[in-house]
Write a protein that holds these residues in place. Structure first.
Motif, PDB file in Angstrom:
ATOM      1  N   CYS A   1       0.913  -1.262   0.127  1.00  0.00           N
ATOM      2  CA  CYS A   1      -0.003  -0.174  -0.021  1.00  0.00           C
ATOM      3  C   CYS A   1       1.019   1.199   0.107  1.00  0.00           C
ATOM      4  N   LEU A   2       0.614   2.226  -1.213  1.00  0.00           N
ATOM      5  CA  LEU A   2       1.596   3.423  -1.230  1.00  0.00           C
ATOM      6  C   LEU A   2       0.785   4.655  -1.237  1.00  0.00           C
ATOM      7  N   PRO A   3       1.514   5.555  -1.061  1.00  0.00           N
ATOM      8  CA  PRO A   3       0.676   6.831  -1.217  1.00  0.00           C
ATOM      9  C   PRO A   3       0.405   7.137  -2.593  1.00  0.00           C
ATOM     10  N   GLN A   4      -0.745   7.844  -2.900  1.00  0.00           N
ATOM     11  CA  GLN A   4      -0.883   8.222  -4.399  1.00  0.00           C
ATOM     12  C   GLN A   4      -0.145   9.274  -4.828  1.00  0.00           C
ATOM     13  N   PRO A   5       0.235   8.810  -6.227  1.00  0.00           N
ATOM     14  CA  PRO A   5       1.223   9.914  -6.998  1.00  0.00           C
ATOM     15  C   PRO A   5       0.374  11.234  -7.276  1.00  0.00           C
ATOM     16  N   TYR A   6       0.805  12.198  -7.562  1.00  0.00           N
ATOM     17  CA  TYR A   6       0.069  13.389  -8.262  1.00  0.00           C
ATOM     18  C   TYR A   6       0.335  12.881  -9.689  1.00  0.00           C
ATOM     19  N   TYR A   7      -0.851  13.127 -10.282  1.00  0.00           N
ATOM     20  CA  TYR A   7      -1.242  12.948 -11.687  1.00  0.00           C
ATOM     21  C   TYR A   7      -0.842  14.166 -12.496  1.00  0.00           C
ATOM     22  N   LYS A   8      -1.050  13.955 -13.842  1.00  0.00           N
ATOM     23  CA  LYS A   8      -1.100  15.020 -15.043  1.00  0.00           C
ATOM     24  C   LYS A   8      -1.708  16.299 -14.297  1.00  0.00           C
ATOM     25  N   GLU A   9      -3.149  16.241 -14.036  1.00  0.00           N
ATOM     26  CA  GLU A   9      -3.939  17.207 -13.812  1.00  0.00           C
ATOM     27  C   GLU A   9      -3.557  18.080 -12.506  1.00  0.00           C
ATOM     28  N   ASP A  10      -2.617  17.280 -11.868  1.00  0.00           N
ATOM     29  CA  ASP A  10      -2.072  18.046 -10.370  1.00  0.00           C
ATOM     30  C   ASP A  10      -0.989  19.304 -10.833  1.00  0.00           C
ATOM     31  N   TYR A  11      -0.298  19.054 -11.918  1.00  0.00           N
ATOM     32  CA  TYR A  11       0.769  19.908 -12.211  1.00  0.00           C
ATOM     33  C   TYR A  11       0.497  21.376 -13.177  1.00  0.00           C
ATOM     34  N   THR A  12       0.898  22.079 -12.824  1.00  0.00           N
ATOM     35  CA  THR A  12       0.743  23.349 -13.773  1.00  0.00           C
ATOM     36  C   THR A  12       1.347  23.195 -14.966  1.00  0.00           C
ATOM     37  N   LYS A  13       2.667  22.651 -15.040  1.00  0.00           N
ATOM     38  CA  LYS A  13       2.997  22.216 -16.518  1.00  0.00           C
ATOM     39  C   LYS A  13       3.477  20.738 -16.977  1.00  0.00           C
ATOM     40  N   VAL A  14       3.154  20.538 -18.155  1.00  0.00           N
ATOM     41  CA  VAL A  14       3.154  19.127 -18.548  1.00  0.00           C
ATOM     42  C   VAL A  14       4.612  18.646 -18.227  1.00  0.00           C
ATOM     43  N   GLU A  15       5.539  19.325 -18.479  1.00  0.00           N
ATOM     44  CA  GLU A  15       6.816  18.960 -18.299  1.00  0.00           C
ATOM     45  C   GLU A  15       7.087  18.479 -16.868  1.00  0.00           C
ATOM     46  N   TYR A  16       6.719  18.995 -15.728  1.00  0.00           N
ATOM     47  CA  TYR A  16       6.704  18.886 -14.537  1.00  0.00           C
ATOM     48  C   TYR A  16       6.184  17.158 -14.320  1.00  0.00           C
ATOM     49  N   TRP A  17       5.018  16.978 -15.052  1.00  0.00           N
ATOM     50  CA  TRP A  17       4.343  15.783 -14.994  1.00  0.00           C
ATOM     51  C   TRP A  17       5.215  14.795 -15.663  1.00  0.00           C
ATOM     52  N   LYS A  18       5.755  14.916 -16.787  1.00  0.00           N
ATOM     53  CA  LYS A  18       6.486  13.936 -17.585  1.00  0.00           C
ATOM     54  C   LYS A  18       7.597  13.511 -16.776  1.00  0.00           C
ATOM     55  N   THR A  19       8.243  14.883 -15.699  1.00  0.00           N
ATOM     56  CA  THR A  19       9.443  14.325 -15.250  1.00  0.00           C
ATOM     57  C   THR A  19       8.978  13.340 -14.042  1.00  0.00           C
ATOM     58  N   ASN A  20       8.324  13.981 -13.371  1.00  0.00           N
ATOM     59  CA  ASN A  20       7.936  13.375 -12.038  1.00  0.00           C
ATOM     60  C   ASN A  20       7.154  11.898 -12.051  1.00  0.00           C
ATOM     61  N   GLY A  21       6.093  11.946 -13.013  1.00  0.00           N
ATOM     62  CA  GLY A  21       5.494  10.587 -13.282  1.00  0.00           C
ATOM     63  C   GLY A  21       6.446   9.631 -13.743  1.00  0.00           C
ATOM     64  N   LYS A  22       7.387   9.985 -14.657  1.00  0.00           N
ATOM     65  CA  LYS A  22       8.407   9.049 -15.097  1.00  0.00           C
ATOM     66  C   LYS A  22       9.221   8.631 -13.810  1.00  0.00           C
ATOM     67  N   LEU A  23       9.569   9.472 -12.989  1.00  0.00           N
ATOM     68  CA  LEU A  23      10.429   9.077 -11.943  1.00  0.00           C
ATOM     69  C   LEU A  23       9.628   8.045 -10.862  1.00  0.00           C
ATOM     70  N   TYR A  24       8.421   8.442 -10.810  1.00  0.00           N
ATOM     71  CA  TYR A  24       7.517   7.413  -9.758  1.00  0.00           C
ATOM     72  C   TYR A  24       7.493   6.079 -10.506  1.00  0.00           C
ATOM     73  N   LEU A  25       7.367   5.965 -11.788  1.00  0.00           N
ATOM     74  CA  LEU A  25       7.396   4.605 -12.475  1.00  0.00           C
ATOM     75  C   LEU A  25       8.546   4.071 -12.491  1.00  0.00           C
ATOM     76  N   ASP A  26       9.774   4.688 -12.654  1.00  0.00           N
ATOM     77  CA  ASP A  26      10.981   4.330 -12.636  1.00  0.00           C
ATOM     78  C   ASP A  26      11.342   3.648 -11.293  1.00  0.00           C
ATOM     79  N   GLN A  27      10.879   4.389 -10.150  1.00  0.00           N
ATOM     80  CA  GLN A  27      11.108   3.786  -8.793  1.00  0.00           C
ATOM     81  C   GLN A  27      10.106   2.638  -8.517  1.00  0.00           C
ATOM     82  N   LEU A  28       9.147   2.491  -9.062  1.00  0.00           N
ATOM     83  CA  LEU A  28       8.083   1.479  -8.910  1.00  0.00           C
ATOM     84  C   LEU A  28       8.643   0.149  -9.427  1.00  0.00           C
TER      85      LEU A  28
END
Length: 230
Positions: A197-224
């Motif tokens: 059971c893990l905390p929920q990641p922030y998704y695309k709609e939670d970021y002000t810029k798509v670039e932030y989502w691409k970086t942090n979303g990829k980081l989350y999946l890399d770690q997963l």
């Protein structure tokens, strides 16, 4: 890895498939399953609100009663084979469903038909019992060793908790709301595998810029994916 009810699809991440929770995809083809618990009832057709919760349509009521045992059986089989089920602990409130039972009152023009509804446990597809209290926050303390500690350290800035919860089954707490004993992350051994059971990641709609989502979303999946291999 397959994700159910997740929102990583726009990243087009290699070896990560994404499906609706209500899809009939076989989970047994994958090494691990990631299920975002956030608003699971919305994977089904909703008729209206009833007692401040979603009331599914009659068709969706039958569908969810058929889906949950199938998903549960597949998760148990995956765990027997030593695989991992990741739960992203989003807000997952119970809903109401139609039972199929009808009650009648009155006669003639005054005759009335009442369709009976009942609460439905949106955690009942799991082979464990989780009691969750749904609150949002982002400040939590890590209370475990690696590899889970490393995963949480790398993703804590890009995650939130949407619930704290208790589990009757044997488990190890991974993170708690800062300064409290309220658990927001845990690992539960089950058969030969484990439920994480893990905390929920922030998704695309939670970021002000798509670039932030691409970086942090990829980081989350890399770690997963790294966590899945350990």
């Amino acid at each position: 890895i397959i994700g159910l009810n997740t929102a990583f699809g726009s990243l087009k991440y290699n070896n990560f498939d994404e499906r609706s929770f209500a899809s009939s995809v076989s989970l047994l083809d994958y090494d691990a399953v990631v299920i975002d618990l956030g608003f699971l009832s919305q994977a089904y057709s909703i008729e209206k609100k009833f007692e401040n919760k979603d009331l599914l349509t009659e068709y969706a009521s039958h569908q969810i009663k058929e889906d949950f045992p199938v998903i549960k059986d597949q998760l148990v089989e995956l765990l027997k084979q030593g695989r991992t089920v990741f739960l992203l602990m989003g807000k997952n409130e119970d809903c109401f469903i139609y039972t199929g039972e009808r009650q009648y009152s009155g006669t003639g023009k005054n005759a009335r038909q009442t369709n009976i509804v009942q609460p439905f446990d949106m955690y009942s597809f799991l082979p464990i019992k989780i009691h969750a209290v749904h609150v949002y926050g982002s400040e939590f303390d890590i209370c475990c060793k690696s590899p889970y500690r490393e995963f949480l350290k790398q993703t804590i800035a890009n995650s939130q908790y949407a619930s704290y919860f208790s589990i009757k089954d044997q488990h190890t707490s991974l993170a708690k709301i800062a300064g409290t004993d309220k658990m927001v992350s845990a690992v539960i051994p089950y058969e030969q595998g484990k439920i994480v059971c893990l905390p929920q990641p922030y998704y695309k709609e939670d970021y002000t810029k798509v670039e932030y989502w691409k970086t942090n979303g990829k980081l989350y999946l890399d770690q997963l994916f790294e966590l899945c291999q350990k």
